[in-house]
Design a protein around this motif. Structure first.
Motif, PDB file in Angstrom:
ATOM      1  N   ILE A 169       1.000   0.930   5.627  1.00  0.00           N
ATOM      2  CA  ILE A 169       1.400   1.811   4.520  1.00  0.00           C
ATOM      3  C   ILE A 169       2.910   1.768   4.406  1.00  0.00           C
ATOM      4  CG2 ILE A 169       1.502   4.217   3.760  1.00  0.00           C
ATOM      5  CD1 ILE A 169      -1.281   4.522   5.081  1.00  0.00           C
TER       6      ILE A 169
ATOM      7  N   LYS B  76      -1.178  -1.045  -4.247  1.00  0.00           N
ATOM      8  CA  LYS B  76      -2.510  -0.678  -3.759  1.00  0.00           C
ATOM      9  C   LYS B  76      -2.426   0.779  -3.310  1.00  0.00           C
ATOM     10  CE  LYS B  76      -5.847  -1.780  -0.194  1.00  0.00           C
ATOM     11  NZ  LYS B  76      -6.073  -2.473   1.078  1.00  0.00           N
TER      12      LYS B  76
ATOM     13  N   GLN C 126      -4.003   4.026  -1.307  1.00  0.00           N
ATOM     14  CA  GLN C 126      -4.923   4.496  -0.262  1.00  0.00           C
ATOM     15  C   GLN C 126      -4.882   6.012  -0.248  1.00  0.00           C
ATOM     16  OE1 GLN C 126      -4.609   2.656   3.648  1.00  0.00           O
ATOM     17  NE2 GLN C 126      -5.015   4.627   4.616  1.00  0.00           N
TER      18      GLN C 126
ATOM     19  N   THR D  15       0.832  -1.204   0.000  1.00  0.00           N
ATOM     20  CA  THR D  15       0.000   0.000   0.000  1.00  0.00           C
ATOM     21  C   THR D  15       0.863   1.250   0.000  1.00  0.00           C
ATOM     22  OG1 THR D  15      -1.759  -1.141   1.180  1.00  0.00           O
ATOM     23  CG2 THR D  15      -1.806   1.265   1.227  1.00  0.00           C
TER      24      THR D  15
ATOM     25  N   ALA E 175       0.267   5.403   0.129  1.00  0.00           N
ATOM     26  CA  ALA E 175      -0.764   6.402   0.441  1.00  0.00           C
ATOM     27  C   ALA E 175      -0.510   7.676  -0.358  1.00  0.00           C
ATOM     28  CB  ALA E 175      -0.766   6.718   1.920  1.00  0.00           C
TER      29      ALA E 175
END
Length: 197
Positions: free
Chosen positions: A76, A42, A44, A14, A16
């Motif tokens: 994250i 991914k 966020q 992830t 961000a």
């Protein structure tokens, strides 16, 4: 103290997106989101994305809380700042680096974000990436984004070459490279956010 280099990311990790300065919409970020997801990350979104208070992406408190939450979140692995402008420097005195220090992550940005990158290095000795931000996705070169993803996912560093100028003095130099937006670095002189040069 030795420099800390955050771990490389893995497919499905992830990253961000956060705005500590000027406001920005998710729509403006979509090309970068698509690119990052296409490369196996991914994404966020921080709470400051889509928030607007005058020209900022939220009040100082909202921006600081969002940043702190992302810094503290162990899931994250990197924070890519959406854009610069002005406003990040307002947050520096409120950041608590303790959890970040225990589990460092990549911080990526330029311009106004230089203040945060310098503050992080000054207080945690953690290396960061002075690199592309989503606001300029369509005007950055594809190579800039390829290099960023290659560094994040594969730990592959890019060699930098330049031709120099007639004013350059030939020779060899070694040392630690610390850089960023020069006017922002200059504005940090005399503060505890500037690393010992």
């Amino acid at each position: 103290m030795q420099n800390v280099i955050p771990q490389k990311l893995y497919p499905g990790a992830t990253i961000a997106l956060c705005s500590t300065a000027r406001k920005i919409t998710k729509n403006e970020l979509q090309p970068a989101i698509n690119y990052l997801e296409k490369n196996g990350l991914k994404v966020q979104l921080g709470k400051t994305i889509g928030t607007a208070v005058d020209q900022f992406s939220g009040t100082e408190t909202q921006r600081l809380d969002d940043l702190q939450e992302l810094l503290n979140d162990d899931n994250i692995r990197a924070i890519l700042f959406a854009r610069g402008g002005y406003g990040t420097v307002q947050l520096l005195d409120g950041i608590i680096w303790d959890n970040f220090n225990n589990k460092p992550k990549w911080l990526i940005g330029y311009s106004d974000l230089t203040a945060l990158l310098m503050d992080s290095f000054s207080k945690t000795n953690t290396c960061s990436i002075h690199g592309p931000m989503p606001i300029n996705f369509n005007t950055n070169t594809p190579k800039a984004w390829e290099n960023l993803v290659s560094l994040l996912l594969r730990g592959k560093k890019s060699d930098l070459f330049w031709n120099g100028s007639v004013q350059d003095i030939p020779g060899v130099a070694t040392g630690q490279l610390v850089g960023g937006n020069l006017s922002v670095i200059y504005s940090l002189l005399g503060s505890n956010s500037l690393p010992d040069m």
